[in-house]
Design a protein around this motif. Structure first.
Motif, PDB file in Angstrom:
ATOM      1  N   ALA A 116       0.840  -1.203   0.000  1.00  0.00           N
ATOM      2  CA  ALA A 116       0.000   0.000   0.000  1.00  0.00           C
ATOM      3  C   ALA A 116       0.875   1.253   0.000  1.00  0.00           C
ATOM      4  CB  ALA A 116      -0.929  -0.001   1.211  1.00  0.00           C
ATOM      5  N   GLU A 117       1.948   1.235   0.798  1.00  0.00           N
ATOM      6  CA  GLU A 117       2.853   2.387   0.822  1.00  0.00           C
ATOM      7  C   GLU A 117       3.513   2.591  -0.533  1.00  0.00           C
ATOM      8  OE1 GLU A 117       5.485   1.611   4.094  1.00  0.00           O
ATOM      9  OE2 GLU A 117       3.985   2.185   5.577  1.00  0.00           O
ATOM     10  N   ALA A 118       3.916   1.516  -1.172  1.00  0.00           N
ATOM     11  CA  ALA A 118       4.521   1.614  -2.506  1.00  0.00           C
ATOM     12  C   ALA A 118       3.516   2.152  -3.516  1.00  0.00           C
ATOM     13  CB  ALA A 118       5.050   0.249  -2.944  1.00  0.00           C
ATOM     14  N   ASN A 119       2.266   1.703  -3.419  1.00  0.00           N
ATOM     15  CA  ASN A 119       1.226   2.194  -4.332  1.00  0.00           C
ATOM     16  C   ASN A 119       0.940   3.674  -4.113  1.00  0.00           C
ATOM     17  OD1 ASN A 119       0.955  -0.288  -5.561  1.00  0.00           O
ATOM     18  ND2 ASN A 119      -0.766  -0.931  -4.299  1.00  0.00           N
ATOM     19  N   VAL A 120       0.914   4.104  -2.857  1.00  0.00           N
ATOM     20  CA  VAL A 120       0.687   5.523  -2.561  1.00  0.00           C
ATOM     21  C   VAL A 120       1.844   6.351  -3.118  1.00  0.00           C
ATOM     22  CG1 VAL A 120       0.582   7.239  -0.704  1.00  0.00           C
ATOM     23  CG2 VAL A 120      -0.822   5.184  -0.581  1.00  0.00           C
ATOM     24  N   ALA A 121       3.062   5.867  -2.920  1.00  0.00           N
ATOM     25  CA  ALA A 121       4.237   6.589  -3.440  1.00  0.00           C
ATOM     26  C   ALA A 121       4.192   6.658  -4.963  1.00  0.00           C
ATOM     27  CB  ALA A 121       5.516   5.907  -2.958  1.00  0.00           C
ATOM     28  N   ALA A 122       3.831   5.554  -5.603  1.00  0.00           N
ATOM     29  CA  ALA A 122       3.751   5.534  -7.072  1.00  0.00           C
ATOM     30  C   ALA A 122       2.648   6.454  -7.576  1.00  0.00           C
ATOM     31  CB  ALA A 122       3.515   4.107  -7.562  1.00  0.00           C
ATOM     32  N   ALA A 123       1.505   6.449  -6.895  1.00  0.00           N
ATOM     33  CA  ALA A 123       0.398   7.323  -7.297  1.00  0.00           C
ATOM     34  C   ALA A 123       0.780   8.782  -7.127  1.00  0.00           C
ATOM     35  CB  ALA A 123      -0.851   7.003  -6.486  1.00  0.00           C
ATOM     36  N   THR A 124       1.460   9.081  -6.024  1.00  0.00           N
ATOM     37  CA  THR A 124       1.910  10.461  -5.781  1.00  0.00           C
ATOM     38  C   THR A 124       2.864  10.898  -6.883  1.00  0.00           C
ATOM     39  OG1 THR A 124       1.651  10.170  -3.405  1.00  0.00           O
ATOM     40  CG2 THR A 124       3.063  11.971  -4.145  1.00  0.00           C
ATOM     41  N   LYS A 125       3.786  10.022  -7.214  1.00  0.00           N
ATOM     42  CA  LYS A 125       4.785  10.340  -8.244  1.00  0.00           C
ATOM     43  C   LYS A 125       4.083  10.516  -9.607  1.00  0.00           C
ATOM     44  CE  LYS A 125       9.204   8.719 -10.046  1.00  0.00           C
ATOM     45  NZ  LYS A 125      10.216   7.659  -9.983  1.00  0.00           N
TER      46      LYS A 125
END
Length: 175
Positions: free
Chosen positions: A161-170
């Motif tokens: 989930a943290e990786a997905n949030v970071a990817a979405a933010t990017k």
């Protein structure tokens, strides 16, 4: 009288539980304060930005300027929405991590106490009860393994989930 749980041991366990509860309550209030401050600041910023954006839109002289202005105003709004969502996610994740640490500590303490009590009971158990204690130890080992597996799966889900949030933010920021 149960010789495995003296009044002092019960008092110590109760005191430790109360301290853990108070600590969790304090950190929960701290997170609630942070979330409330974030919401107030975000609301204030949205109100100020909305007023400024409305003034800018009303000051547009022609349709092309209006279209250009709307495009220029959209990106900062998206960036702010992403930053807000990220902040809320971070506050929630901190809370989850705190609760997980306390829960894991309590589970470890409970397992240790149960193992100690089981060993003491086994020493004074009548002959022929070995199978009962073996079954109890096997059940305890299976429960520990199941808990470890669930804990690892939850940690992996959190990391994803943290990786997905970071990817979405990017992706939203276009960086």
């Amino acid at each position: 009288m149960n010789k495995f749980a003296t009044p002092e041991q019960l008092a110590d366990v109760s005191k430790a539980s109360l301290e853990a509860l108070l600590s969790q309550a304090t950190t929960a209030f701290s997170r609630a304060e942070r979330l409330a401050a974030l919401n107030l600041n975000t609301s204030r910023t949205m109100l100020e930005d909305g007023a400024a954006n409305t003034k800018a839109i009303l000051a547009a002289k022609d349709p092309q300027e209006l279209v250009k202005l709307q495009a220029e105003l959209a990106k900062p709004m998206v960036d702010k929405a992403v930053a807000y969502a990220r902040s809320v996610y971070e506050i929630a994740t901190e809370g989850q991590n705190d609760l997980t640490k306390v829960f894991e500590s309590q589970i470890a303490d409970m397992n240790k106490a149960f193992s100690t009590a089981l060993e003491q009971a086994e020493k004074s158990a009548p002959a022929g009860s070995e199978a009962l204690f073996a079954a109890a130890k096997t059940s305890m080992a299976a429960a520990s393994t199941a808990y470890d597996t669930m804990s690892k799966a939850a940690k992996q889900a959190t990391e994803m989930a943290e990786a997905n949030v970071a990817a979405a933010t990017k992706a939203v920021r276009g960086k």
